[in-house]
Structure formats: C-alpha cells, structure tokens
Design an enzyme around this catalytic site. Structure first.
Site, PDB file in Angstrom:
ATOM      1  N   GLN A  96       0.818  -1.209   0.000  1.00  0.00           N
ATOM      2  CA  GLN A  96       0.000   0.000   0.000  1.00  0.00           C
ATOM      3  C   GLN A  96       0.852   1.259   0.000  1.00  0.00           C
ATOM      4  O   GLN A  96       2.051   1.224   0.278  1.00  0.00           O
ATOM      5  CB  GLN A  96      -0.902   0.009   1.245  1.00  0.00           C
ATOM      6  CG  GLN A  96      -0.128  -0.021   2.555  1.00  0.00           C
ATOM      7  CD  GLN A  96      -1.033  -0.188   3.760  1.00  0.00           C
ATOM      8  OE1 GLN A  96      -1.333   0.789   4.456  1.00  0.00           O
ATOM      9  NE2 GLN A  96      -1.458  -1.424   4.019  1.00  0.00           N
ATOM     10  N   HIS A  98       0.065   5.763   0.940  1.00  0.00           N
ATOM     11  CA  HIS A  98      -0.876   6.767   1.434  1.00  0.00           C
ATOM     12  C   HIS A  98      -0.696   8.059   0.649  1.00  0.00           C
ATOM     13  O   HIS A  98       0.424   8.404   0.266  1.00  0.00           O
ATOM     14  CB  HIS A  98      -0.654   7.017   2.920  1.00  0.00           C
ATOM     15  CG  HIS A  98      -0.705   5.774   3.755  1.00  0.00           C
ATOM     16  ND1 HIS A  98      -1.795   4.941   3.777  1.00  0.00           N
ATOM     17  CD2 HIS A  98       0.215   5.221   4.584  1.00  0.00           C
ATOM     18  CE1 HIS A  98      -1.550   3.931   4.589  1.00  0.00           C
ATOM     19  NE2 HIS A  98      -0.345   4.063   5.085  1.00  0.00           N
ATOM     20  N   GLU A 133       2.763   8.260   8.761  1.00  0.00           N
ATOM     21  CA  GLU A 133       2.677   7.386   9.919  1.00  0.00           C
ATOM     22  C   GLU A 133       4.061   6.969  10.409  1.00  0.00           C
ATOM     23  O   GLU A 133       5.058   7.070   9.680  1.00  0.00           O
ATOM     24  CB  GLU A 133       1.835   6.146   9.610  1.00  0.00           C
ATOM     25  CG  GLU A 133       2.403   5.229   8.547  1.00  0.00           C
ATOM     26  CD  GLU A 133       1.439   4.111   8.168  1.00  0.00           C
ATOM     27  OE1 GLU A 133       0.223   4.357   8.103  1.00  0.00           O
ATOM     28  OE2 GLU A 133       1.918   2.996   7.902  1.00  0.00           O
ATOM     29  N   HIS A 258       4.792   0.283   0.968  1.00  0.00           N
ATOM     30  CA  HIS A 258       5.223  -0.462   2.145  1.00  0.00           C
ATOM     31  C   HIS A 258       4.227  -1.565   2.467  1.00  0.00           C
ATOM     32  O   HIS A 258       3.092  -1.575   1.985  1.00  0.00           O
ATOM     33  CB  HIS A 258       5.371   0.472   3.357  1.00  0.00           C
ATOM     34  CG  HIS A 258       4.100   1.141   3.777  1.00  0.00           C
ATOM     35  ND1 HIS A 258       3.617   2.271   3.156  1.00  0.00           N
ATOM     36  CD2 HIS A 258       3.199   0.845   4.754  1.00  0.00           C
ATOM     37  CE1 HIS A 258       2.492   2.659   3.730  1.00  0.00           C
ATOM     38  NE2 HIS A 258       2.211   1.791   4.699  1.00  0.00           N
ATOM     39  N   ARG A 277      -4.265   0.367  -2.090  1.00  0.00           N
ATOM     40  CA  ARG A 277      -3.660  -0.965  -2.115  1.00  0.00           C
ATOM     41  C   ARG A 277      -3.451  -1.440  -3.544  1.00  0.00           C
ATOM     42  O   ARG A 277      -4.222  -1.101  -4.441  1.00  0.00           O
ATOM     43  CB  ARG A 277      -4.543  -1.969  -1.381  1.00  0.00           C
ATOM     44  CG  ARG A 277      -4.849  -1.589   0.059  1.00  0.00           C
ATOM     45  CD  ARG A 277      -5.810  -2.588   0.701  1.00  0.00           C
ATOM     46  NE  ARG A 277      -6.147  -2.203   2.078  1.00  0.00           N
ATOM     47  CZ  ARG A 277      -7.147  -1.395   2.401  1.00  0.00           C
ATOM     48  NH1 ARG A 277      -7.916  -0.888   1.441  1.00  0.00           N
ATOM     49  NH2 ARG A 277      -7.375  -1.085   3.652  1.00  0.00           N
TER      50      ARG A 277
END
Length: 400
Positions: A96, A98, A133, A258, A277
């Site tokens: 995936q 972001h 994140e 990642h 994804r």
C-alpha cells in the site's frame, strides 16, 4: 485525564496471541490486529467518565477549545489530529501507499461526487486527510518499506536465476531510476500468466539456500505463502526489507510503498484511514490510483531511534500532526511530570504505572490507556513504560 475504552480491529492478518499476551489475558482464538486510540469517526475511543462513557470525537466536538487548546484548534480545526494504535501482525498486510494532503482532498471529493458511500468496500478515500505514519517495534518487527535502487532490484531478480525475469532486469539496468522503477513496478502488477507461480517457487528455493539474499528471500517466501498467486509478490521484490528491534522506529511519508509483515508495534499517524492498495490483500485494490500517488525513487531507509528530552525519549518525525515519545520509569526514579498545551494519549506497554492528573489517579497495566485534554499535567510513577502521543505546538514542556 480519563481512562479510554478502545476498539480492537479483528483483521484477518492480526495475531491471535500478541495483544492478549501484552494485556495478560487468555486468547480467544480470534485475530486481534489493531487497537485504535483516538477520535477517528470509524472507531472513536470511549472516554470513561463517572456518569457515562462518551465517544472521544463527541467530547472534542462539544468543547474543542478546552479539549484541544488554541494552537491545535487553529492549526487543525476542531478534531484530534492523530490516531494512535497498537498493531499486532501475524501475516503480511497489504502492499500500500498513502496520499499526500492535496491528493487526499481531491480523491475524497471525486469519490463523494461519484456517490460512493464512505463505508463502501470499493472506496479508496474515506476522508480528506493525509496519512503520514510512524511505527515503533515492541518486539522483533519485519516489513517492507520503499523501493530498492534499480541496480539492487536487478541484482535480487538475477539471484532467482529465472530467464522469465531477464527483460525486467534489462529495464532496471538501462533506464533512468524513476522510469525503470515505474515501468517494472507497473508491469509486475499486471504480470503474464504463470509468472507469479514461477517466481514464488524460485523464491521458496532461494529462501532455503545459503546466499547473500537468503534472509530477504525468507521474508518474501513468507509473503508468497500467505498470498499464493498474488502479483503483489512481484512488486514486493522491488521493496527493501526492514527489520526493527524493540524501541526502533520507521517513518512512512506520502507515496512510499510499504507492507508490514509480522510483529508487535506502536503505530501513530495523522487521523486518516486513506489506504491505496495494489496487492497482498482481499480488500479493494486500486492499482491505477496507487500508481498515480506512489513515489518512484529509492532513498535509503532510515531506522529511527529516540532522542532523550527530559524523562521522555522522542521519535523525530517531519510532520506536525503528531509527536510520539516513550517514557520509562522505575520505583527509584522521581516522578515523570508531563506538561503540554496539546491533548495527549498515553498507553502503557510494560509494567504497572500510577498516573496522577487533575481529575484523580489512574492505574495502568499493559494495554491500558488514558486521554488528557490540553493543558492537563500528568504525573507518572511506578515501574514500567508508556508511549505518549501528542502534538508539538512549540510550547510543550517536559519536566523531571
């Protein structure tokens, strides 16, 4: 300061034993993948107060200035800007990326205009926020993060000894970095029939053969066995393997491909659930959007180690949505005193701790957590360890 009641997400990749082991309770046989601590609308924590348990997002909505403080309210609006999790992976998560903030706003607006419900399984953008994140390992933790250089990718593919991979290796060796990574990654997500099975077999053999890439192939073999026939295996071969020891961290910015593979960790992110994804999952795959968002470069992976600041050890991050730190105390220490102008969430990961705040005392064991509104001082005593999520407003103070 108020105790929190948190939602545990039962995703299929979750460990059946890691979180129960941390909490000191018997496993019930079901996977427990993530414990969410925060005010995200998908699963807000409940704030335990004498008269009722209230959703944290509703508590903040009722008095945003008092709960968030002036700086956080001006910068992020009337919402908690971060989401804290305990993550327990027993199988590989999806491959995936972001989006950045601009991409998230556009994607969210487009899917709203198309009439796609927020909980629809084929939705990619569930909010209009970015999702930088950070993950910090609580035990041995393994995953994939960022692209290898084209030459490293070519060398790894060559080590499998498959003629079928030679054309991809030539592209990786002859084209400029961005062009090479984009071309091969895109091709691997739509491979010719049979290639995934052939590569999976070769990866399994390489994982059992001593050589310079054996440890990497062991991790890829874990992925191949967990997701048989998934073209995400081919794409995963282009990503760096990462192994973290307890207390080591990793920051993941927008566009970085990642996948976490296994281990127990603390995870913090901007308050978003936007995930694009492209493989290793039974959930919605949006390859076209992922290819638009992903960054085709290959910077080295930087393993983070905390920097001491008073009784805290702070994990540096290049964003202002969150600040993550670790606090460790013993009975012989003076109390650790945390002052902040921003709200904070504290979660215990080891030992037994006594927390004192303006509303009274709370005792925390592993997995226990509390929420403190802006301006509330928390005094920590006992013998154990906790992680603190907050926002660096530029005026935070940490005192011993």
């Amino acid at each position: 300061m108020d105790p929190l009641v948190n939602t545990i997400r039962p995703y299929a990749w979750g460990s059946t034993t890691a979180l129960p082991g941390l909490f000191g309770v018997a496993p019930d046989g079901r996977p427990q993948a993530e414990m969410w601590m925060g005010a995200h609308s998908s699963a807000p924590s409940l704030v335990r107060r004498p008269d009722a348990d209230l959703p944290l997002d509703a508590v903040i909505e009722a008095a945003p200035a008092a709960e968030l403080g002036d700086v956080v309210l001006r910068r992020f609006g009337p919402r908690l800007p971060f989401l804290l999790k305990l993550l327990a992976a027993n199988a590989p998560l999806s491959l995936q990326v972001h989006p950045d903030l601009a991409q998230a706003k556009v994607g969210f607006r487009i899917e709203n205009a198309a009439g796609i419900g927020l909980e629809a399984p084929h939705r990619s953008y569930r909010d209009d926020n970015h999702k930088p994140e950070m993950v910090v390992a609580l035990d041995a933790f393994e995953g994939l993060c960022g692209f290898r250089t084209p030459s490293e990718c070519a060398g790894l593919l060559a080590a499998l000894g498959l003629e079928e991979l030679d054309p991809y290796g030539r592209v990786l060796r002859t084209e400029p970095e961005e062009d090479a990574l984009r071309a091969v990654f895109s091709a691997f997500l739509a491979p010719p029939p049979g290639l995934v099975a052939v590569v999976a077999g070769a990866v399994g053999r390489a994982a059992r053969t001593q050589g310079p890439h054996q440890a990497d192939f062991e991790l890829y073999d874990t992925i191949a066995r967990a997701h048989p026939g998934d073209p995400g295996l081919l794409a995963a071969l282009m990503l760096r393997t990462v192994r973290l020891g307890p207390g080591e961290g990793l920051f993941l910015g927008a566009g970085v491909p990642h996948a976490y593979v296994r281990g127990l960790a603390v995870e913090i992110m901007a308050a978003s659930d936007n995930v694009l994804r492209c493989g290793l999952t039974s959930k919605h795959v949006d390859t076209a959007e992922l290819l638009r968002v992903v960054r085709f470069d290959a910077p080295p992976v930087r393993v983070l180690r905390p920097v001491p600041e008073g009784p805290e050890e702070v994990y540096p991050a290049p964003v202002d949505d969150f600040r993550l730190s670790r606090v460790r105390v013993t009975e012989e220490d003076a109390a650790a005193v945390l002052d902040a102008t921003a709200p904070h969430i504290l979660v215990c990961t080891r030992g037994e701790l006594r927390l004192r705040g303006s509303k009274g005392d709370v005792r925390l064991g592993p997995g226990g957590s509390v929420y403190a509104s802006a301006g509330e001082r928390v005094v920590i005593e006992g013998d154990g360890e906790l992680y603190r999520a907050t926002v660096d407003t530029g005026t935070s103070q940490v005192l011993r």
